[in-house]
Write a protein that holds these residues in place. Structure first.
Motif, PDB file in Angstrom:
ATOM      1  N   HIS A 151      -9.293 -19.444  26.229  1.00 18.30           N
ATOM      2  CA  HIS A 151      -9.088 -20.412  27.318  1.00 18.30           C
ATOM      3  C   HIS A 151      -9.800 -21.722  27.015  1.00 18.30           C
ATOM      4  O   HIS A 151     -10.911 -21.736  26.496  1.00 18.30           O
ATOM      5  CB  HIS A 151      -9.474 -19.833  28.680  1.00 18.30           C
ATOM      6  CG  HIS A 151     -10.931 -19.684  28.946  1.00 18.30           C
ATOM      7  ND1 HIS A 151     -11.694 -20.702  29.462  1.00 18.30           N
ATOM      8  CD2 HIS A 151     -11.771 -18.636  28.799  1.00 18.30           C
ATOM      9  CE1 HIS A 151     -12.936 -20.272  29.634  1.00 18.30           C
ATOM     10  NE2 HIS A 151     -13.014 -19.027  29.226  1.00 18.30           N
ATOM     11  N   ASP A 154     -18.243 -21.442  26.643  1.00 16.14           N
ATOM     12  CA  ASP A 154     -17.264 -20.812  27.529  1.00 16.14           C
ATOM     13  C   ASP A 154     -16.245 -21.856  27.944  1.00 16.14           C
ATOM     14  O   ASP A 154     -16.307 -22.351  29.032  1.00 16.14           O
ATOM     15  CB  ASP A 154     -17.972 -20.192  28.728  1.00 16.14           C
ATOM     16  CG  ASP A 154     -17.044 -19.328  29.565  1.00 16.14           C
ATOM     17  OD1 ASP A 154     -15.919 -19.061  29.122  1.00 16.14           O
ATOM     18  OD2 ASP A 154     -17.440 -18.927  30.674  1.00 16.14           O
ATOM     19  N   ASN A 155     -15.341 -22.278  27.087  1.00 14.31           N
ATOM     20  CA  ASN A 155     -14.992 -21.525  25.914  1.00 14.31           C
ATOM     21  C   ASN A 155     -14.512 -22.485  24.820  1.00 14.31           C
ATOM     22  O   ASN A 155     -13.531 -22.241  24.137  1.00 14.31           O
ATOM     23  CB  ASN A 155     -13.897 -20.513  26.296  1.00 14.31           C
ATOM     24  CG  ASN A 155     -13.514 -19.583  25.200  1.00 14.31           C
ATOM     25  OD1 ASN A 155     -14.340 -19.149  24.432  1.00 14.31           O
ATOM     26  ND2 ASN A 155     -12.231 -19.307  25.117  1.00 14.31           N
ATOM     27  N   GLU A 215      -8.273 -20.328  33.390  1.00 12.46           N
ATOM     28  CA  GLU A 215      -8.863 -18.986  33.239  1.00 12.46           C
ATOM     29  C   GLU A 215      -9.955 -18.760  34.262  1.00 12.46           C
ATOM     30  O   GLU A 215     -10.068 -17.682  34.839  1.00 12.46           O
ATOM     31  CB  GLU A 215      -9.423 -18.823  31.817  1.00 12.46           C
ATOM     32  CG  GLU A 215      -9.901 -17.416  31.491  1.00 12.46           C
ATOM     33  CD  GLU A 215     -11.345 -17.138  31.893  1.00 12.46           C
ATOM     34  OE1 GLU A 215     -11.750 -15.969  31.865  1.00 12.46           O
ATOM     35  OE2 GLU A 215     -12.089 -18.086  32.266  1.00 12.46           O
ATOM     36  N   GLU A 216     -10.770 -19.802  34.492  1.00 10.35           N
ATOM     37  CA  GLU A 216     -11.944 -19.634  35.357  1.00 10.35           C
ATOM     38  C   GLU A 216     -11.557 -19.364  36.806  1.00 10.35           C
ATOM     39  O   GLU A 216     -12.350 -18.837  37.573  1.00 10.35           O
ATOM     40  CB  GLU A 216     -12.845 -20.877  35.280  1.00 10.35           C
ATOM     41  CG  GLU A 216     -13.404 -21.174  33.891  1.00 10.35           C
ATOM     42  CD  GLU A 216     -14.428 -20.149  33.429  1.00 10.35           C
ATOM     43  OE1 GLU A 216     -14.623 -19.138  34.119  1.00 10.35           O
ATOM     44  OE2 GLU A 216     -15.019 -20.359  32.350  1.00 10.35           O
ATOM     45  N   ASP A 249     -13.241 -15.024  23.991  1.00  9.41           N
ATOM     46  CA  ASP A 249     -13.916 -15.610  25.143  1.00  9.41           C
ATOM     47  C   ASP A 249     -15.282 -14.967  25.304  1.00  9.41           C
ATOM     48  O   ASP A 249     -15.498 -14.152  26.186  1.00  9.41           O
ATOM     49  CB  ASP A 249     -13.079 -15.384  26.410  1.00  9.41           C
ATOM     50  CG  ASP A 249     -13.701 -16.062  27.621  1.00  9.41           C
ATOM     51  OD1 ASP A 249     -14.632 -16.877  27.443  1.00  9.41           O
ATOM     52  OD2 ASP A 249     -13.258 -15.778  28.749  1.00  9.41           O
TER      53      ASP A 249
END
Ligand SMILES: [Zn+2]
Length: 392
Positions: A300, A312-313, A346-347, A380
């Motif tokens: 991501h 991250d990331n 993604e988060e 990740d």
């Protein structure tokens, strides 16, 4: 994803020895492995890619202009390396958000800037607010309801004192003798059993029209954990304060010291483009019987807004891009198609990869494409150092 292999793709490309892989699989071409190693070790571009994401672009919150900038740059860079069909695939995300200004300081009984961050998708304060903060954290609902008349426009300490801190990194699979649960560990609970629930507190503050809501973080030594999600019409001005500063101000209020804070937070919701984007590119397969098969590398690209998302990331994104660059640079002719995807959102809940699965792999219409996926490698590692390979 039901099946994930967290993988340090770049390290794979450069550290596995020619002989060990060739011993495992006699179809592995030792000459290709040697070229991969030389390209990765001698002509690596992974740090300049990483630097672009982390230093030049910075935080890449889903829906923000910076995320789009990173996605555009990644697509253009993959294309410039000669990868096929480098593209953005859009999917509906929702409104973006930007922080324009955050000032939070103690002005009485002494001056001190406070260590704090805006929650993502937080609303703005109505200009600058100053006054004595009100501490409602940890109190039973009846007590809060009785305080309601004082909360309109006020700066409110909404959570209990932080007494349980996060004092260690999450357990890593490679250093644990027992199975490790994937995902972030739960945050420690603060306060007492009979306190109002977070939902009750949020509703009360919303209805009362609190001016600024201060929340605490269980991080220690100035570490502040900040997330946030779009609350739509219920968005409040919400700020996470470092535990040491939060506790100090809360104790002053509890002990009757004349504390006064000044807060000004200005944020902006972005509604012009409510899409987010995955970045996709590939090296087409060359075996007529296998080229429809796909090995997918994913990482991501989005991050939270309060840091640069280095581990991250950005590291994962740079590594999978570098793995593709190496393969292209050495003229690899894989039998199956090797595809790279940098996911957005993604988060907020794996939204970009879920959108990709929905578009390309879900349902009866996509059965052939689904069956053609030979492997998916996801990178990740999240916060903390990169330890290596593991499966989850
Ligand atoms: Zn992550």
């Amino acid at each position: 994803m039901t099946r994930q292999i967290a993988a340090l793709a770049c390290a794979l490309a450069v550290t596995l020895t020619t002989s060990s892989l060739a011993q495992v699989n006699p179809r592995v071409d030792p000459g290709v492995l040697q070229k991969i190693r030389a390209e990765g070790m001698d002509r690596s571009q992974v740090m300049s890619v990483f630097d672009q994401f982390v230093t030049a672009i910075g935080p890449r919150l889903a829906g923000s202009p910076e995320y789009k900038k990173a996605a555009d740059w990644a697509r253009d860079t993959l294309s410039s390396w000669g990868l096929a069909d480098a593209r953005l695939e859009s999917w509906e995300f929702g409104r973006g958000w930007e922080l324009e200004r955050l000032v939070i300081e103690m002005v009485e009984p002494r001056y001190m800037p406070l260590h704090a961050y805006a929650e993502a998708w937080s609303a703005s304060t109505r200009g600058e607010i100053s006054g004595a903060p009100i501490f409602v954290g940890g109190k039973p609902l009846a007590d809060l309801t009785a305080m309601r008349g004082r909360l309109a426009g006020a700066i409110v300490l909404s959570q209990p004192l932080v007494t349980a801190f996060v004092r260690a990194d999450r357990v890593q699979p490679t250093t644990s003798g027992t199975p490790v649960r994937p995902g972030a560990p739960p945050m420690p609970r603060q306060g007492t059993q009979n306190q109002a629930s977070p939902q009750q507190v949020a509703q009360l503050l919303r209805e009362a029209g609190a001016g600024a809501i201060l929340r605490s973080s269980a991080g220690e030594h100035g570490t502040v954990f900040v997330l946030g999600r779009d609350q739509g019409a219920n968005a409040q001005p919400s700020i996470v304060v470092a535990a040491e500063h939060y506790n100090m101000v809360a104790r002053m209020v509890e002990n009757g010291h004349p504390v006064k804070l000044r807060v000004n937070m200005q944020t902006r919701f972005l509604t012009k483009d409510t899409s987010s984007y995955n970045v996709v590119a590939e090296i087409p397969g060359t075996d007529p019987a296998l080229k429809d098969g796909v090995v997918l590398l994913g990482a991501h690209l989005d991050s939270w807004h309060t840091g640069t998302g280095a581990t991250d990331n950005a590291d994962g994104s740079a590594a999978v891009m570098e793995a593709m660059r190496i393969l292209k640079a050495i003229g690899a002719r894989p039998r199956r198609t090797i595809r790279v995807a940098l996911w957005g959102g993604e988060e907020e809940g794996l939204l970009g990869s879920r959108a990709y699965v929905a578009a390309h792999y879900a349902g009866a219409a996509n059965k052939v494409a689904r069956d053609n996926v030979a492997a998916y490698l996801n990178l990740d590692p999240g916060m903390g150092p990169v330890y290596g390979w593991y499966m989850e």
